[in-house]
Design an enzyme around this catalytic site. Structure first.
Site, PDB file in Angstrom:
ATOM      1  N   ARG A  25      26.257   1.544   5.508  1.00 43.58           N
ATOM      2  CA  ARG A  25      26.228   0.173   6.013  1.00 43.58           C
ATOM      3  C   ARG A  25      25.504   0.161   7.355  1.00 43.58           C
ATOM      4  O   ARG A  25      25.741   1.041   8.201  1.00 43.58           O
ATOM      5  CB  ARG A  25      27.653  -0.368   6.203  1.00 43.58           C
ATOM      6  CG  ARG A  25      28.326  -0.830   4.920  1.00 43.58           C
ATOM      7  CD  ARG A  25      27.676  -2.078   4.330  1.00 43.58           C
ATOM      8  NE  ARG A  25      28.275  -2.497   3.069  1.00 43.58           N
ATOM      9  CZ  ARG A  25      27.892  -2.099   1.861  1.00 43.58           C
ATOM     10  NH1 ARG A  25      26.895  -1.233   1.732  1.00 43.58           N
ATOM     11  NH2 ARG A  25      28.473  -2.560   0.769  1.00 43.58           N
ATOM     12  N   ASP A  59      18.681   2.885   4.571  1.00 43.48           N
ATOM     13  CA  ASP A  59      18.684   1.963   3.426  1.00 43.48           C
ATOM     14  C   ASP A  59      19.437   0.691   3.789  1.00 43.48           C
ATOM     15  O   ASP A  59      19.471  -0.251   3.007  1.00 43.48           O
ATOM     16  CB  ASP A  59      19.334   2.635   2.207  1.00 43.48           C
ATOM     17  CG  ASP A  59      19.224   1.776   0.955  1.00 43.48           C
ATOM     18  OD1 ASP A  59      18.080   1.380   0.609  1.00 43.48           O
ATOM     19  OD2 ASP A  59      20.263   1.470   0.336  1.00 43.48           O
ATOM     20  N   GLU A  74      20.578  -6.975   8.054  1.00 44.69           N
ATOM     21  CA  GLU A  74      19.778  -7.024   6.826  1.00 44.69           C
ATOM     22  C   GLU A  74      19.965  -8.288   5.978  1.00 44.69           C
ATOM     23  O   GLU A  74      19.073  -8.646   5.204  1.00 44.69           O
ATOM     24  CB  GLU A  74      20.072  -5.799   5.958  1.00 44.69           C
ATOM     25  CG  GLU A  74      21.473  -5.808   5.355  1.00 44.69           C
ATOM     26  CD  GLU A  74      21.751  -4.565   4.535  1.00 44.69           C
ATOM     27  OE1 GLU A  74      21.428  -3.462   4.981  1.00 44.69           O
ATOM     28  OE2 GLU A  74      22.312  -4.718   3.432  1.00 44.69           O
ATOM     29  N   HIS A  96      18.098  -1.732   1.017  1.00 42.90           N
ATOM     30  CA  HIS A  96      19.428  -1.651   0.388  1.00 42.90           C
ATOM     31  C   HIS A  96      19.322  -1.474  -1.131  1.00 42.90           C
ATOM     32  O   HIS A  96      19.914  -2.225  -1.908  1.00 42.90           O
ATOM     33  CB  HIS A  96      20.281  -2.877   0.725  1.00 42.90           C
ATOM     34  CG  HIS A  96      21.752  -2.576   0.677  1.00 42.90           C
ATOM     35  ND1 HIS A  96      22.630  -2.965   1.645  1.00 42.90           N
ATOM     36  CD2 HIS A  96      22.481  -1.891  -0.234  1.00 42.90           C
ATOM     37  CE1 HIS A  96      23.848  -2.551   1.332  1.00 42.90           C
ATOM     38  NE2 HIS A  96      23.774  -1.886   0.183  1.00 42.90           N
TER      39      HIS A  96
END
Ligand code: NAD
Length: 327
Positions: A232, A256, A261, A292
């Site tokens: 996260r 990622d 985001e 993600h």
């Protein structure tokens, strides 16, 4: 099946054919405006990050004879559990759909960084420089120490991959899992940060883990180490990371997930809506960012759809699902 994505359709159709059930799919999300579409159906599943809507949604579902809501995700923060409980709705989620998918993305990013692929690409593409400068010699994974922060399903799968590649693996977790002993050595957080050539994050985002990688933590890492975050964004203080990268306090990062985001990942946005911190990170050749998608493999998508549908059928038929939330 609300919130249906193109890549999910085939898996839902396959499940319907195998189990003799009927699945009606819509791209719409479940909320106050769409809940009436559920009338006449036996069960409902969804996949969305936005709220399911007001308490009326839950009241209406119960009045239509619906017993459950299945979310095809691990997270369930979009569901109002009080309203679900008040209306006797069982909530199921898909907490484990493919730990390997996320683990493999973390390892992929680490290997990309270790072998300096972004840096070679930048030199070749922007400077026509195909030379091998001595400082760009890579390391081989079996000579390295990998430190995991969080050794649950995904951290555990990551440990197994790195162990198989011959790396020494350290793991920090608030919980001890004896089944991990063959794959890693448990250590405290400082030891993991100080000794590791790759620090890979695998905890949930909690009060105790928010900004666990802050300026202090980054200073404890080796100057030659890489940070990997496939968990996260909120685990990392993004500004502190950008400073650490600019000041060469660490060698690079694979990300990622980013703290901000939700405004742009999983969407096509206007150039003006791309955040500055992302642009700064993405411009660095020793940083790799993905939107993600660590979870995004065929196996994960199939499992998310088919596990949620199976749970629905189980509950509609009066059974109990181990994926039901206890609340
Ligand atoms: P999990 O619950 O199996 O493992 C989490 C581990 O973190 C547990 O072992 C827990 O004890 C440990 N932990 C909790 N608090 C801690 C703390 N303060 N310090 C150290 N360890 C702590 O979860 P999982 O299935 O392995 O998933 C881990 C995380 O990965 C998820 O919470 C999610 O945020 C993230 N994730 C990312 C993607 C992606 O596509 N990038 C997909 C799925 C999950």
């Amino acid at each position: 099946m609300f919130g249906t994505k193109a890549q999910e359709k085939q898996y839902a159709q396959d499940w319907a054919q195998k189990t003799g059930n009927e699945v009606h799919m819509t791209t719409a999300e479940l909320n106050d405006d769409t809940v009436d579409q559920v009338k006449g159906f036996d069960g409902v599943i969804t996949q969305q990050t936005t709220s399911l809507g007001s308490p009326k949604v839950y009241e209406k579902l119960a009045s239509f004879g619906i017993k459950q809501i299945g979310t095809r995700t691990a997270g369930y923060d979009m569901i109002d559990l009080d309203s679900a409980k008040a209306n006797g709705l069982t909530i199921t989620r898909v907490s484990i759909y493919s730990p390997r998918a996320i683990a493999e993305m973390g390892v992929t990013q680490a290997m990309y960084l270790l072998r300096r692929i972004g840096e070679f690409n930048q030199r070749m593409n922007e400077e026509n420089d195909f030379s091998w400068s001595p400082s760009m010699a890579s390391n081989e994974i079996y000579n390295l120490t990998v430190g995991l922060v969080g050794v649950g399903h995904i951290g555990g799968a990551t440990a197994q991959i790195y162990k198989a590649l011959g790396a020494k693996v350290l793991g920090y977790d608030v919980a001890y899992d004896p089944e991990m002993e063959p794959f890693l050595t448990y250590a405290d957080l400082d030891t993991v940060l100080e000794k590791s050539d790759i620090v890979s994050l695998h905890t949930p985002l909690l009060k105790s883990t928010a900004n666990i990688i802050n300026a202090d933590a980054l200073k404890k890492m080796k100057k030659t180490a890489y940070l990997i975050n496939v968990a996260r964004g909120g685990l990392v203080d993004t500004q502190a990371l950008i400073s650490a990268l600019k000041n060469h306090e660490i060698a690079g990062a694979g990300l990622d997930t980013l703290a901000d985001e939700t405004t742009f990942f999983a969407k096509k946005v206007d150039a003006a809506d791309v955040p500055e911190d992302y642009k700064e990170l993405a411009a660095m050749p020793n940083v790799v960012v993905t939107p993600h998608v660590a979870f995004f493999t065929s196996t994960s998508v199939r499992n998310m759809v088919q596990i949620a549908l199976n749970d629905t059928a189980t509950i509609v038929n009066g059974g109990h699902s181990r994926n039901a939330l206890i609340y």
